[in-house]
Write an enzyme that holds these catalytic residues in place. Structure first.
Site, PDB file in Angstrom:
ATOM      1  N   HIS A 207      45.578  41.628  44.874  1.00 14.38           N
ATOM      2  CA  HIS A 207      44.625  41.377  43.794  1.00 14.38           C
ATOM      3  C   HIS A 207      45.060  40.184  42.960  1.00 14.38           C
ATOM      4  O   HIS A 207      44.241  39.347  42.569  1.00 14.38           O
ATOM      5  CB  HIS A 207      44.482  42.616  42.911  1.00 14.38           C
ATOM      6  CG  HIS A 207      43.304  42.578  41.996  1.00 14.38           C
ATOM      7  ND1 HIS A 207      43.418  42.369  40.650  1.00 14.38           N
ATOM      8  CD2 HIS A 207      41.976  42.717  42.245  1.00 14.38           C
ATOM      9  CE1 HIS A 207      42.214  42.397  40.094  1.00 14.38           C
ATOM     10  NE2 HIS A 207      41.305  42.595  41.031  1.00 14.38           N
ATOM     11  N   CYS A 208      46.350  40.081  42.685  1.00 15.85           N
ATOM     12  CA  CYS A 208      46.874  38.951  41.921  1.00 15.85           C
ATOM     13  C   CYS A 208      46.589  37.615  42.598  1.00 15.85           C
ATOM     14  O   CYS A 208      46.474  36.592  41.928  1.00 15.85           O
ATOM     15  CB  CYS A 208      48.382  39.077  41.742  1.00 15.85           C
ATOM     16  SG  CYS A 208      48.953  40.523  40.847  1.00 15.85           S
ATOM     17  N   ALA A 209      46.504  37.624  43.935  1.00 14.25           N
ATOM     18  CA  ALA A 209      46.380  36.393  44.706  1.00 14.25           C
ATOM     19  C   ALA A 209      44.947  36.028  45.053  1.00 14.25           C
ATOM     20  O   ALA A 209      44.712  35.005  45.701  1.00 14.25           O
ATOM     21  CB  ALA A 209      47.190  36.513  45.996  1.00 14.25           C
TER      22      ALA A 209
END
Length: 374
Positions: free
Chosen positions: A362-364
């Site tokens: 999700h961060c990426a």
């Protein structure tokens, strides 16, 4: 939050003053909308996407010898998501060819200068406003000047201009990973990551909440305590709790063999808040635990390793989750996600180097709402 040891690449990222941008949000320029304009709505991640944005990491000062390996992880995630929706990889002009070679023909690589891979935080969040998509620039400042971000601070303005998307400058500093919504007016957010002097000095929680409501079209904010100063994000909500439907959330839970720590206590606090709260429509929350793997059985590691499954990404037709190598835990997490996202494939992806840097899938990734490209 997740079982997240000390700060993401902490020793290398504490670069106060390097590439810093002002903590306060400047007034709107002629190419920007008034943040007080009525009518915006921040949609849920499971709604239709036009595309997914990602970023090709460039900072050897952060990743060191792991830079080739983390690029392999990023390319692997991009190829997986591209099986379901259009993926745009942002890469510095001198790195476009390498990114194209690694990602393959199914991923569009766009020359746009970036520092690191955390597109969730550097790309603007999107709202629907008057029937059109608007990008809300959250004034990325390197998570409170903890990391070099000269290029990443410009991603919001540059990206929106590239795609002809109207830009609205938020009256506060935040990151996409700090905001979780059900698309029906409810926002989950940790105090530690937003009500923090390294982003919004002198601003109270009430003032920040009012600004979030006005800018994103939020009706109700549910505040969780989070954890300050233990990771680079100050405990983003997207590694702690996520919506799967209005009124339903998955909550990160430590493996039974993992000793209690600040992250498990933060998850306990979040559970207590959510169990007694209601959403914007007056519904009580259904809270479902999503257990972490056994740290003795995972294939990755490191002081900053993030071993939560909560940092999954919902795309058109699929959900992407980390594969940590604990087969029993990986299978259990996949089953829970299948149950909560019926009709979508649940795709495990190996991301050991991304996780060792303190983040997840999700961060990426960062979704742009709208009709799918193609």
């Amino acid at each position: 939050m997740s079982h997240r040891p000390p700060p993401r690449r902490s020793a290398l990222r504490m670069l106060a003053g390097v590439g810093a941008v002002a903590l306060g949000a400047p007034a709107c320029g002629p190419d920007e909308k008034d943040a007080a304009a009525p009518g915006p709505r921040m949609g849920a991640e499971w709604e239709s996407h036009a595309r997914t944005f990602m970023a090709w990491p460039a900072l050897r000062s952060v990743w060191g010898d792991d830079l080739p390996a983390v690029r392999e992880d990023i390319a692997r995630v991009a190829r997986a998501v591209a099986e379901y929706e259009h993926v745009v990889m942002l890469a510095g002009p001198g790195r476009v060819a390498a990114a194209r070679k690694a990602c393959g023909s199914g991923v569009e690589v766009v020359p746009l200068a970036v520092d690191d891979l955390w597109a969730r935080d550097t790309v603007p969040v999107f709202v629907e406003d008057g029937g059109k998509v608007t990008g809300v620039d959250l004034n990325f400042n390197g998570w409170g000047d903890k990391q070099e971000h000269t290029r990443d601070a410009r991603v919001g303005r540059t990206l929106l201009a590239e795609y002809g998307i109207p830009r609205r400058k938020a009256p506060l500093v935040a990151e996409g990973g700090s905001l979780e919504t059900d698309g029906e007016g409810t926002l989950l957010v940790t105090e530690s990551s937003v009500v923090n002097g390294n982003r919004n000095p002198g601003k109270s929680r009430d003032r920040i909440e009012a600004e979030l409501k006005r800018t994103l079209g939020i009706e109700k904010a549910v505040w969780l305590a989070g954890v300050r100063g233990q990771d680079i994000t100050d405990a983003h909500v997207d590694s702690l709790v996520r919506f799967t439907a209005p009124g339903v959330v998955l909550l990160d839970r430590a493996h039974p063999d993992t000793p209690a720590d600040v992250w498990s206590r933060a998850a306990d606090q979040a559970k207590g808040v959510l169990s007694g709260a209601t959403d914007a429509k007056g519904r009580r929350f259904e809270v479902v635990g999503l257990p972490q793997p056994d740290l003795a059985r995972i294939t990755g590691g490191g002081d900053d390793f993030v071993s939560t499954y909560i940092n999954f990404y919902v795309a058109n037709g699929a959900v992407f989750m980390p594969r940590f190598g604990d087969r029993r835990a990986d299978s259990r997490a996949r089953s829970i996600l299948r149950e909560h996202f019926p009709g979508r494939d649940v795709v495990p992806v190996r991301i050991d180097t991304i996780a060792s840097g303190g983040g997840g899938i999700h961060c990426a990734t960062h979704d742009q709402p709208g009709r799918p490209v193609g």
